[in-house]
Motif scaffolding. Sequence first.
Motif, PDB file in Angstrom:
ATOM      1  N   THR A  14       0.849  -1.191   0.000  1.00  0.00           N
ATOM      2  CA  THR A  14       0.000   0.000   0.000  1.00  0.00           C
ATOM      3  C   THR A  14       0.881   1.236   0.000  1.00  0.00           C
ATOM      4  O   THR A  14       1.568   1.524   0.977  1.00  0.00           O
ATOM      5  CB  THR A  14      -0.930   0.001   1.235  1.00  0.00           C
ATOM      6  OG1 THR A  14      -1.740  -1.170   1.186  1.00  0.00           O
ATOM      7  CG2 THR A  14      -1.819   1.228   1.245  1.00  0.00           C
ATOM      8  N   ASP A  15       0.855   1.946  -1.107  1.00  0.00           N
ATOM      9  CA  ASP A  15       1.685   3.130  -1.279  1.00  0.00           C
ATOM     10  C   ASP A  15       0.779   4.364  -1.320  1.00  0.00           C
ATOM     11  O   ASP A  15       0.102   4.613  -2.312  1.00  0.00           O
ATOM     12  CB  ASP A  15       2.498   3.015  -2.566  1.00  0.00           C
ATOM     13  CG  ASP A  15       3.401   4.205  -2.797  1.00  0.00           C
ATOM     14  OD1 ASP A  15       3.634   4.983  -1.863  1.00  0.00           O
ATOM     15  OD2 ASP A  15       3.879   4.355  -3.943  1.00  0.00           O
ATOM     16  N   ILE A  16       0.764   5.099  -0.225  1.00  0.00           N
ATOM     17  CA  ILE A  16      -0.022   6.332  -0.155  1.00  0.00           C
ATOM     18  C   ILE A  16       0.909   7.465  -0.582  1.00  0.00           C
ATOM     19  O   ILE A  16       1.328   8.291   0.225  1.00  0.00           O
ATOM     20  CB  ILE A  16      -0.566   6.578   1.271  1.00  0.00           C
ATOM     21  CG1 ILE A  16      -1.285   5.367   1.817  1.00  0.00           C
ATOM     22  CG2 ILE A  16      -1.479   7.801   1.294  1.00  0.00           C
ATOM     23  CD1 ILE A  16      -2.572   5.023   1.125  1.00  0.00           C
ATOM     24  N   GLY A  17       1.219   7.470  -1.856  1.00  0.00           N
ATOM     25  CA  GLY A  17       2.152   8.452  -2.383  1.00  0.00           C
ATOM     26  C   GLY A  17       1.459   9.448  -3.295  1.00  0.00           C
ATOM     27  O   GLY A  17       0.239   9.617  -3.241  1.00  0.00           O
ATOM     28  N   PRO A  18       2.239  10.090  -4.148  1.00  0.00           N
ATOM     29  CA  PRO A  18       1.701  11.141  -5.021  1.00  0.00           C
ATOM     30  C   PRO A  18       0.548  10.664  -5.921  1.00  0.00           C
ATOM     31  O   PRO A  18      -0.411  11.400  -6.122  1.00  0.00           O
ATOM     32  CB  PRO A  18       2.900  11.573  -5.868  1.00  0.00           C
ATOM     33  CG  PRO A  18       4.094  11.151  -5.090  1.00  0.00           C
ATOM     34  CD  PRO A  18       3.685   9.950  -4.291  1.00  0.00           C
ATOM     35  N   LEU A  35      -3.137  -4.398  -6.837  1.00  0.00           N
ATOM     36  CA  LEU A  35      -3.758  -3.841  -8.042  1.00  0.00           C
ATOM     37  C   LEU A  35      -4.026  -2.348  -7.886  1.00  0.00           C
ATOM     38  O   LEU A  35      -3.728  -1.552  -8.788  1.00  0.00           O
ATOM     39  CB  LEU A  35      -5.068  -4.564  -8.355  1.00  0.00           C
ATOM     40  CG  LEU A  35      -4.957  -6.020  -8.783  1.00  0.00           C
ATOM     41  CD1 LEU A  35      -6.339  -6.657  -8.868  1.00  0.00           C
ATOM     42  CD2 LEU A  35      -4.217  -6.149 -10.103  1.00  0.00           C
ATOM     43  N   PHE A  36      -4.590  -1.971  -6.758  1.00  0.00           N
ATOM     44  CA  PHE A  36      -4.977  -0.579  -6.550  1.00  0.00           C
ATOM     45  C   PHE A  36      -3.756   0.319  -6.344  1.00  0.00           C
ATOM     46  O   PHE A  36      -3.596   1.313  -7.047  1.00  0.00           O
ATOM     47  CB  PHE A  36      -5.914  -0.472  -5.341  1.00  0.00           C
ATOM     48  CG  PHE A  36      -6.597   0.869  -5.225  1.00  0.00           C
ATOM     49  CD1 PHE A  36      -7.900   1.019  -5.652  1.00  0.00           C
ATOM     50  CD2 PHE A  36      -5.937   1.971  -4.686  1.00  0.00           C
ATOM     51  CE1 PHE A  36      -8.546   2.254  -5.549  1.00  0.00           C
ATOM     52  CE2 PHE A  36      -6.558   3.202  -4.583  1.00  0.00           C
ATOM     53  CZ  PHE A  36      -7.867   3.348  -5.008  1.00  0.00           C
ATOM     54  N   PHE A  37      -2.902  -0.025  -5.394  1.00  0.00           N
ATOM     55  CA  PHE A  37      -1.838   0.889  -4.982  1.00  0.00           C
ATOM     56  C   PHE A  37      -0.534   0.740  -5.759  1.00  0.00           C
ATOM     57  O   PHE A  37       0.174   1.723  -5.957  1.00  0.00           O
ATOM     58  CB  PHE A  37      -1.550   0.732  -3.484  1.00  0.00           C
ATOM     59  CG  PHE A  37      -2.663   1.233  -2.620  1.00  0.00           C
ATOM     60  CD1 PHE A  37      -2.866   2.589  -2.447  1.00  0.00           C
ATOM     61  CD2 PHE A  37      -3.518   0.357  -1.983  1.00  0.00           C
ATOM     62  CE1 PHE A  37      -3.887   3.075  -1.649  1.00  0.00           C
ATOM     63  CE2 PHE A  37      -4.546   0.818  -1.177  1.00  0.00           C
ATOM     64  CZ  PHE A  37      -4.737   2.183  -1.013  1.00  0.00           C
ATOM     65  N   ARG A  38      -0.162  -0.464  -6.146  1.00  0.00           N
ATOM     66  CA  ARG A  38       1.115  -0.657  -6.849  1.00  0.00           C
ATOM     67  C   ARG A  38       0.967  -0.535  -8.357  1.00  0.00           C
ATOM     68  O   ARG A  38       1.802   0.082  -9.010  1.00  0.00           O
ATOM     69  CB  ARG A  38       1.726  -2.019  -6.502  1.00  0.00           C
ATOM     70  CG  ARG A  38       2.309  -2.079  -5.138  1.00  0.00           C
ATOM     71  CD  ARG A  38       3.499  -1.178  -5.027  1.00  0.00           C
ATOM     72  NE  ARG A  38       3.940  -1.154  -3.632  1.00  0.00           N
ATOM     73  CZ  ARG A  38       4.983  -0.510  -3.215  1.00  0.00           C
ATOM     74  NH1 ARG A  38       5.727   0.159  -4.058  1.00  0.00           N
ATOM     75  NH2 ARG A  38       5.288  -0.526  -1.938  1.00  0.00           N
ATOM     76  N   LEU A  39      -0.071  -1.161  -8.908  1.00  0.00           N
ATOM     77  CA  LEU A  39      -0.267  -1.080 -10.354  1.00  0.00           C
ATOM     78  C   LEU A  39      -1.069   0.152 -10.759  1.00  0.00           C
ATOM     79  O   LEU A  39      -1.206   0.429 -11.946  1.00  0.00           O
ATOM     80  CB  LEU A  39      -0.956  -2.347 -10.869  1.00  0.00           C
ATOM     81  CG  LEU A  39      -0.170  -3.650 -10.742  1.00  0.00           C
ATOM     82  CD1 LEU A  39      -0.925  -4.795 -11.395  1.00  0.00           C
ATOM     83  CD2 LEU A  39       1.223  -3.532 -11.338  1.00  0.00           C
ATOM     84  N   HIS A  40      -1.601   0.860  -9.774  1.00  0.00           N
ATOM     85  CA  HIS A  40      -2.417   2.055 -10.021  1.00  0.00           C
ATOM     86  C   HIS A  40      -3.598   1.737 -10.935  1.00  0.00           C
ATOM     87  O   HIS A  40      -3.914   2.495 -11.852  1.00  0.00           O
ATOM     88  CB  HIS A  40      -1.569   3.189 -10.607  1.00  0.00           C
ATOM     89  CG  HIS A  40      -0.440   3.587  -9.728  1.00  0.00           C
ATOM     90  ND1 HIS A  40       0.621   4.333 -10.172  1.00  0.00           N
ATOM     91  CD2 HIS A  40      -0.184   3.347  -8.408  1.00  0.00           C
ATOM     92  CE1 HIS A  40       1.474   4.538  -9.182  1.00  0.00           C
ATOM     93  NE2 HIS A  40       1.004   3.946  -8.099  1.00  0.00           N
ATOM     94  N   ARG A  41      -4.253   0.624 -10.632  1.00  0.00           N
ATOM     95  CA  ARG A  41      -5.398   0.180 -11.424  1.00  0.00           C
ATOM     96  C   ARG A  41      -6.632  -0.025 -10.539  1.00  0.00           C
ATOM     97  O   ARG A  41      -7.046  -1.155 -10.275  1.00  0.00           O
ATOM     98  CB  ARG A  41      -5.067  -1.114 -12.179  1.00  0.00           C
ATOM     99  CG  ARG A  41      -4.000  -0.995 -13.249  1.00  0.00           C
ATOM    100  CD  ARG A  41      -4.297   0.072 -14.315  1.00  0.00           C
ATOM    101  NE  ARG A  41      -5.562  -0.075 -14.978  1.00  0.00           N
ATOM    102  CZ  ARG A  41      -5.720  -0.445 -16.249  1.00  0.00           C
ATOM    103  NH1 ARG A  41      -4.668  -0.698 -16.991  1.00  0.00           N
ATOM    104  NH2 ARG A  41      -6.927  -0.547 -16.765  1.00  0.00           N
ATOM    105  N   PRO A  42      -7.229   1.063 -10.085  1.00  0.00           N
ATOM    106  CA  PRO A  42      -8.466   0.921  -9.313  1.00  0.00           C
ATOM    107  C   PRO A  42      -9.566   0.208 -10.089  1.00  0.00           C
ATOM    108  O   PRO A  42     -10.424  -0.436  -9.489  1.00  0.00           O
ATOM    109  CB  PRO A  42      -8.867   2.366  -9.010  1.00  0.00           C
ATOM    110  CG  PRO A  42      -7.608   3.151  -9.123  1.00  0.00           C
ATOM    111  CD  PRO A  42      -6.794   2.450 -10.174  1.00  0.00           C
ATOM    112  N   ASP A  43      -9.537   0.313 -11.416  1.00  0.00           N
ATOM    113  CA  ASP A  43     -10.544  -0.377 -12.233  1.00  0.00           C
ATOM    114  C   ASP A  43     -10.382  -1.891 -12.121  1.00  0.00           C
ATOM    115  O   ASP A  43     -11.369  -2.621 -11.959  1.00  0.00           O
ATOM    116  CB  ASP A  43     -10.494   0.092 -13.684  1.00  0.00           C
ATOM    117  CG  ASP A  43      -9.092   0.073 -14.295  1.00  0.00           C
ATOM    118  OD1 ASP A  43      -8.085  -0.062 -13.550  1.00  0.00           O
ATOM    119  OD2 ASP A  43      -8.988   0.204 -15.530  1.00  0.00           O
TER     120      ASP A  43
END
Length: 160
Positions: A27-31, A96-104
């Motif tokens: 979980t990366d809460i970054g930019p 998927l959500f935080f590392r791949l930046h794919r919320p879809d």
Amino acid sequence: MTRASLFPIIIAGVIAMIVAVMGATVTDIGPWYRSLVQPSWSPPDVAYGIAWTVIYALTAMAGVRGWLAITEWAEREWLLGLFALNGFLNLLWSFLFFRLHRPDWALIEVIGLWLSVAALIIYVWRRSTTGGILLVPYLLWVTFAGYLNMTIVRLNGPFP
């Protein structure tokens, strides 16, 4: 408390901590995350840590209750398998959500995560009603997270 009842408590606690740490690691809460448009009803960041801590603790307790209520090894293997699948799906969603930046993609995956929690509730409930009840907050949280995920996709999509 006997040694036989202490063993599943220790194992459940260790596994819950491993999944929690792995989840926090991916979980990366970054930019990128900070740039997403969030709905006005999105909880503050601190709420997620509190919610997941409670959920992991309740899930571990539910696992222990289920384990202790089961006497047949084959049923215990099913219990372990369901928890392992759930842990994998939990981590996959974060990846998927935080590392791949794919919320879809995470929105599609959250359906499997929700179903795995529902399966755990049913399986554990049939052996330990208390254990099943302990998992209900997890299902409610995943339901909420899925709705939040869907809203984020609507507000920010499409994703590359």
